[in-house]
Design an enzyme around this catalytic site. Structure first.
Site, PDB file in Angstrom:
ATOM      1  N   THR A 197       1.424  -4.492   4.201  1.00  0.00           N
ATOM      2  CA  THR A 197       1.213  -4.857   5.604  1.00  0.00           C
ATOM      3  C   THR A 197       0.488  -6.198   5.772  1.00  0.00           C
ATOM      4  OG1 THR A 197      -0.849  -3.607   5.690  1.00  0.00           O
ATOM      5  CG2 THR A 197       1.158  -2.455   6.372  1.00  0.00           C
ATOM      6  N   ASP A 198      -0.175  -6.665   4.695  1.00  0.00           N
ATOM      7  CA  ASP A 198      -0.940  -7.911   4.828  1.00  0.00           C
ATOM      8  C   ASP A 198      -0.081  -9.083   5.298  1.00  0.00           C
ATOM      9  OD1 ASP A 198      -2.990  -6.400   3.851  1.00  0.00           O
ATOM     10  OD2 ASP A 198      -3.268  -7.507   1.982  1.00  0.00           O
TER      11      ASP A 198
ATOM     12  N   THR B 118       0.819  -1.217   0.000  1.00  0.00           N
ATOM     13  CA  THR B 118       0.000   0.000   0.000  1.00  0.00           C
ATOM     14  C   THR B 118       0.849   1.262   0.000  1.00  0.00           C
ATOM     15  OG1 THR B 118      -1.809  -1.115   1.127  1.00  0.00           O
ATOM     16  CG2 THR B 118      -1.700   1.264   1.396  1.00  0.00           C
TER      17      THR B 118
HETATM   18  N1  ASP Z   1      -3.257  -3.593   2.793  1.00  0.00           N
HETATM   19  C1  ASP Z   1      -1.988  -3.960   2.333  1.00  0.00           C
HETATM   20  C2  ASP Z   1      -0.912  -2.969   2.742  1.00  0.00           C
HETATM   21  O1  ASP Z   1      -1.115  -2.328   3.722  1.00  0.00           O
HETATM   22  C3  ASP Z   1      -1.877  -4.385   0.944  1.00  0.00           C
HETATM   23  C4  ASP Z   1      -0.631  -5.207   0.828  1.00  0.00           C
HETATM   24  O2  ASP Z   1      -0.317  -5.930   1.751  1.00  0.00           O
HETATM   25  O3  ASP Z   1       0.043  -5.107  -0.184  1.00  0.00           O
HETATM   26  O4  ASP Z   1       0.102  -2.797   2.148  1.00  0.00           O
END
Ligand code: ASP
Length: 338
Positions: free
Chosen positions: A89-90, A14
């Site tokens: 973050t995933d 993200t």
């Molecule tokens: N929601 C995720 C992030 O915070 C998407 C990912 O992991 O690429 O990056």
């Protein structure tokens, strides 16, 4: 004053995502873009920015992380003082743990990302990068293992979990709390994590796959008998409470443990799997006696990754049992039948 040399390597996520013509945000920004958006970095460290991948966190692989671990080792050998890995973050709770297992901890390695994209109001990426570089530049983090820095908190890779889908405070370490903070531009360490799981030293050679099967209320474990046929060479059974599955699933777990290593975890977010308290069918004592390996405090996701790395590095069943026996816990008094 000579500033510490820090590598900032971006894998995507993200923090790098901008609006695409097709709708939604997708990874577009490079590590150079990310570093350029935080002018304060120039007084913290001398940086090299490198884009290694441009992927959402969910699409990263263990192979990708092996390449990142090699890159870090090479840069440290070439004189870098620390590294920041920027990514989605995933999977930070997974990737930070894998990097922790694949690196020797001689230099600070910090994983960060952002919960809000760079075009969102209150984007947290720049603050997270600044805090992460500040942490990576602090020699006191060497030897503590890979850490995750978001929202100015420093978490051990061993414990950290993503605990919310959207909040900038999404990262927590259930059962322990964070090990420190970045405050007023300085690292404040509150505790030292016990590095109770040994790094995986052998090269990863096999393509072993580990299944993670959650057994909740009224499950009978009917997926378990097909795992070997599907090509899995290990399994993590995520039970309930202190490591319990329904009585009707206990024999399926026992049969599986004769075919492959089976690690027993719990869906509860904090506290370890017990080893010697409950004696009913499907209890932790029953499953351990049937050959399951209790996972200690590891989450099921981290246990799946540890077992995968061990199998890929050719570890024996004894090595695997040993790896899941954290130093802080006395050995179980129940021994497996086989
Ligand atoms: N929601 C995720 C992030 O915070 C998407 C990912 O992991 O690429 O990056």
């Amino acid at each position: 004053m000579t500033l510490p040399r820090i590598l900032v390597v971006s894998l995507g996520g993200t923090i790098t995502m901008t609006t695409s013509a097709a709708g939604g945000i997708t990874p577009t920004l490079t590590a150079e873009h990310l570093v350029a958006s935080v002018p304060q970095l120039s007084s913290v460290a001398s940086l090299e920015a490198l884009t290694r991948f441009s992927l959402p966190g969910a699409s990263l692989s263990i192979q990708n992380l092996t390449e990142v671990a090699t890159l870090l080792k090479d840069r440290f050998a070439a004189g870098f003082d620390g590294a920041v890995v920027v990514q989605g973050t995933d999977t930070i709770e997974d990737t930070a743990f894998v990097l922790d297992l694949l690196t020797d901890g001689t230099h600070p390695v910090v994983v960060t990302g952002a919960m809000r994209g760079p075009q969102a109001a209150g984007a947290d990426g720049p603050a997270n990068i600044l805090a992460a570089v500040t942490a990576a530049a602090d020699r006191r983090l060497a030897g503590l293992g890979v850490v995750v820095v978001l929202n100015d908190e420093i978490h051990s890779a061993r414990w950290v979990q993503k605990s919310h889908t959207g909040l900038t405070s999404a990262f927590t370490s259930p059962g322990t709390g964070c090990i420190g903070m970045v405050s007023e531009g300085r690292v404040e360490l509150m505790m030292t994590p016990q590095r109770d799981i040994a790094p995986v030293k052998e090269a990863l050679q096999h393509d072993s796959r580990v299944a993670l099967v959650s057994l909740g209320l009224d499950e009978d474990g009917r997926l378990l008998p097909v795992l070997a046929e599907l090509g899995y060479s290990g399994a993590v059974v995520e039970g309930m409470g202190a490591g319990h599955v329904p009585a009707g699933a206990a024999e399926a777990v026992a049969r599986l443990a004769t075919e492959m290593p089976v690690v027993l975890c719990t869906r509860v977010r904090a506290g370890r799997v017990f080893t010697k308290t409950y004696g009913f069918p499907g209890s932790e004592m029953d499953l351990i006696a049937k050959g399951a390996i209790p996972c200690g405090h590891l989450s099921a996701g981290k246990a799946r990754l540890l077992l995968t790395l061990l199998l890929r590095s050719g570890a024996s069943t004894d090595d695997i049992r040993q790896a899941f026996q954290p130093r802080g816990i006395a050995p179980a008094t129940v021994s497996p039948k086989d």
